[in-house]
Design a protein around this motif. Structure first.
Motif: not given
Lengths: 294, 461
Positions: A221-227, A236-241, A244-245, B33, B35
């Motif tokens: 997964f990627a993007g602006e997510l709420h993990l 946790l709000d994370a901008d997965v790119d 970050l990965r 979103r 997850r």
């Protein structure tokens, strides 16, 4: 996971190829098949020793006396049982992402229990799950079937607490034996608490870490997510790119190194099992030449 | 600024809508979103490290929103095509040709009033065939001397060439205007940047065989319409000989003495003026009585040339049929055209929001290009902060006109091709403000900034 899958004949026959050897095992209360470091009155000859006052005259080897004219006593192995304790973590993290980790953990628990039951060793299995902590004492071949039936309906839930899991069979651990800890080791407190407990214990331990490939890579997964943590529900709000990965992979790699550091003690062994691959094949490195020596 | 010719309320509504859409889009973008993961153990540490590295940190979303607002504002500015509020570059052209003889004082006074002696104003003085140029950064003493020595020289300057030169002087500036002070009008089509100030003529139009009584022109004004009369106050023609102004109030009428004419008109009519009107018996000797409904009239002899009737929503200006035929001297007279335009604009500035011209009004417009009409001489019209609208009705077309930029002295009216009586006209004003693309580039840069803040590229990892 069904009982049939856990109590698979092919699986059980494959387990017979594995053996568990414990060096310098102290003699336990029950007779069994494990050699202890003390000489006893078993049937397997170990050595001769010069007769001293107080020895049982029945153990004097008269043939040797006849040839040499000196009294020698025959020494034999003392065979005892070796208690096995299997600590199975069925917290929510193992049930996440389809539950592959949970299934692999159950299979591993059955395998390790079968190792003990094959040598008539007492086996204690304790686990956590949706219904809270549970323990079960297994005896004989039927014990394995009983374990498979018990694990069949356990739903993986709750938070990971390795120290609490390890201390579930506190009373049983006073007896010499081997403990197996099967978990993903995703303890919110980290590995330090369990490392501290293990360092204070003289018990032999086998640590089995269950993981999935996505744990290493951080998922697809990627993007602006709420993990959301599947155990605690915390977000946790994370901008997965990519960057970050990459940092996540570094953090997970450090975690793996920390886990490997736990295994550096001579009384410990362990391995990491990929939940997406067959368990038995991955256990072979743990049993070099078919035997795990502790 | 020209905010798309929108009113403040409409503009605020538009900005409000744009802001609402922007905020909605922003929050749609901000919404994340969900997850579910096995553990946050490793994510938490790296995300916190990422936030610490990222410019703006937790305020990143707000900063992005602010950047977007800024970009939106710049886009609106770009659409509104704002003009910098700076003084326009100005060039005063004084034409002291032979036709200006006897009117040098007026030329000098008018040139000074238009800022010929102010710093930052170019000055071109044409004395006959010679042209003296005083650049904006030049000394004031030389200009003052040139204006003081202003005399109507022999010879006629090339007015069109002079204007072209003046336009070249102000063309490099952001905004510019050319103010022509002359006793004659240029022949070339009117340019929006050019404002013409004509010297008062002895008569609004020369005597022609068609109009033997041209010098006997009287302006009759209903005294109860002070604003209307005030509108004519600045008319330079009023100070010329042969003009009389007759005030009427009901059956009473009286001729204003010429000495008192200008200051009186400048102060507007009041009760004291009504008291000066003669008795009704004497009124019969002055001009023609205004018919019911007609408020003012320009009368030549016993013939009303132009008269104004005020209605509820407009002022109707009627021109005598057949008076201004195509090619007639009166129709071609620039001063008379300017004067008529004054009248129209002044009438429109009164209580009525529109002015309608009827038959024979073609002479009021000069055709610069097809469907483009340039009206000149507006600078002398009374200024008003209230914008007025004008409806132009000619025998073959009709439609509303919007006139702006009257302070600069020229009104350029664009009449759309498919003109209907109800179609609004578009105003084209001369401008050399920032090009549109600069605003859009600025907006794009702001968008990039917002994007950089959003993705945290403000600081190297």
């Amino acid at each position: 996971m069904t009982k049939r899958a856990l109590f698979d004949a092919e699986l059980l026959s494959a387990i017979e190829a594995f053996a568990l050897r414990v060096r310098h095992l102290r003699a336990g209360p029950s007779h069994g098949e494990r050699r202890t470091r003390e000489a006893g009155s078993g049937l397997e000859f170990r050595d001769f020793r010069a007769y001293t006052e107080g020895d049982d005259p029945a153990r004097v080897d008269w043939n040797v006396w006849a040839r040499s004219g000196r009294l020698f006593v025959r020494l034999a192995d003392q065979l005892r049982t070796m208690p096995l304790r299997v600590h199975l973590d069925l917290s929510g993290s193992l049930g996440a992402d389809g539950g592959a980790r949970s299934e692999a953990a159950r299979v591993a628990a059955v395998v390790f229990a079968a190792l003990g039951l094959a040598h008539h060793d007492p086996v204690h299995v304790s686990w956590t799950g949706a219904n809270g902590p549970s323990t079960r004492k297994l005896h004989g071949r039927n014990g394995l079937l009983e374990l498979a039936a018990a694990l069949e309906d356990v739903e993986a839930a709750g938070e990971t607490d390795l120290v609490a899991l390890f201390q579930l069979s506190e009373a049983e651990r006073r007896k010499p034996g081997v403990s197996f800890i099967i978990s993903d080791f995703f303890d919110p407190a980290g590995l330090e608490p369990i490392a501290g407990v293990l360092n204070l214990s003289t018990e032999r331990c086998v640590l089995v870490r269950i993981f999935e490939p996505q744990d290493k890579s951080g998922g697809s997964f990627a993007g602006e997510l709420h993990l959301v943590d599947c155990e605690s529900g915390l977000g946790l709000d994370a901008d997965v790119d990519d960057s970050l990965r990459a940092r996540y992979c570094e953090a997970f790699s450090r975690f793996e190194q920390e886990f490997d550091h736990l295994l550096l003690s001579p009384t410990r062994a362990g391995c990491a099992l990929d939940a997406t691959r067959p368990v038995l094949g991955q256990l072979e490195p743990l049993f070099p030449a078919g035997s795990l020596s502790l | 600024m020209n905010w798309l010719t929108l009113g403040p309320k409409t503009l605020l509504a538009l900005v409000g809508c744009a802001a609402a859409v922007l905020v909605a889009l922003h929050f749609l973008r901000v919404r994340r979103r969900k997850r579910t993961v096995a553990t946050l153990l490793f994510w938490r540490s790296v995300v916190e490290a990422q936030r610490a590295r990222r410019l703006g940190g937790p305020l990143r979303h707000l900063a992005t929103l602010a950047w977007l607002f800024l970009a939106c504002a710049v886009m609106l500015m770009a659409l509104a095509d704002p003009r910098p509020a700076e003084l326009p570059a100005r060039c005063v052209v004084v034409d002291a040709s032979v036709v200006a003889r006897g009117q040098e004082a007026w030329l000098r006074q008018r040139a000074e009033a238009l800022g010929a002696l102010e710093a930052g104003t170019h000055l071109l003085v044409a004395c006959g065939g010679n042209v003296d140029c005083f650049p904006a950064r030049g000394g004031l003493a030389a200009r003052r001397e040139a204006l003081a020595a202003l005399t109507g020289h022999e010879g006629v300057a090339d007015l069109d060439g002079l204007l072209a030169r003046a336009q070249a002087l102000v063309r490099g500036e952001t905004t510019g205007e050319v103010l022509l002070v002359s006793a004659r009008a240029p022949r070339r089509p009117w340019s929006p940047e050019i404002s013409v100030h004509l010297a008062p003529q002895p008569s609004p139009w020369p005597a022609t065989p068609d109009h033997p009584d041209a010098n006997g022109v009287a302006l009759q004004v209903e005294a109860s319409l002070p604003r209307m009369a005030h509108a004519f106050a600045d008319l330079p023609l009023l100070s010329g000989p042969g003009f009389t102004v007759i005030l009427r109030e009901g059956a009473r009428a009286g001729e204003l003495p010429s000495a008192a004419l200008r200051p009186l008109l400048m102060q507007r009519f009041g009760p004291e003026l009504n008291a000066t009107l003669p008795a009704p018996a004497a009124a019969c000797t002055h001009g023609l009585p205004l018919e019911a409904g007609w408020r003012s009239a320009l009368v030549m002899g016993d013939m009303p040339l132009v008269r104004v009737r005020k209605e509820e929503t407009r002022a109707l200006l009627e021109v005598a049929p057949g008076l201004f035929t195509e090619g007639s001297a009166l129709a071609e007279s620039p001063s008379f055209q300017a004067w008529m335009l004054h009248w129209i604009l002044a009438a429109g500035q009164s209580e009525s929001p529109s002015v309608a011209l009827e038959a024979g009004s073609k002479f009021l417009v000069r055709s610069g290009a097809e469907d483009t009409f340039v009206a000149a001489g507006v600078a002398a019209a009374p200024s008003s902060a209230t914008p007025a609208s004008y409806a132009l009705v000619t025998p073959d077309r009709a439609g509303p006109l919007r006139c702006e930029g009257r302070e600069t002295g020229a009104v350029r009216v664009h009449w759309p091709e498919a003109t209907e009586a109800s179609s609004p006209a578009l105003v084209q004003t001369a401008s050399a403000g920032w090009p549109l693309w600069i605003w859009f580039v600025l907006a794009a840069l702001l968008m990039l900034c917002a994007d950089a803040v959003w993705h945290g590229r403000g600081r190297a990892p």
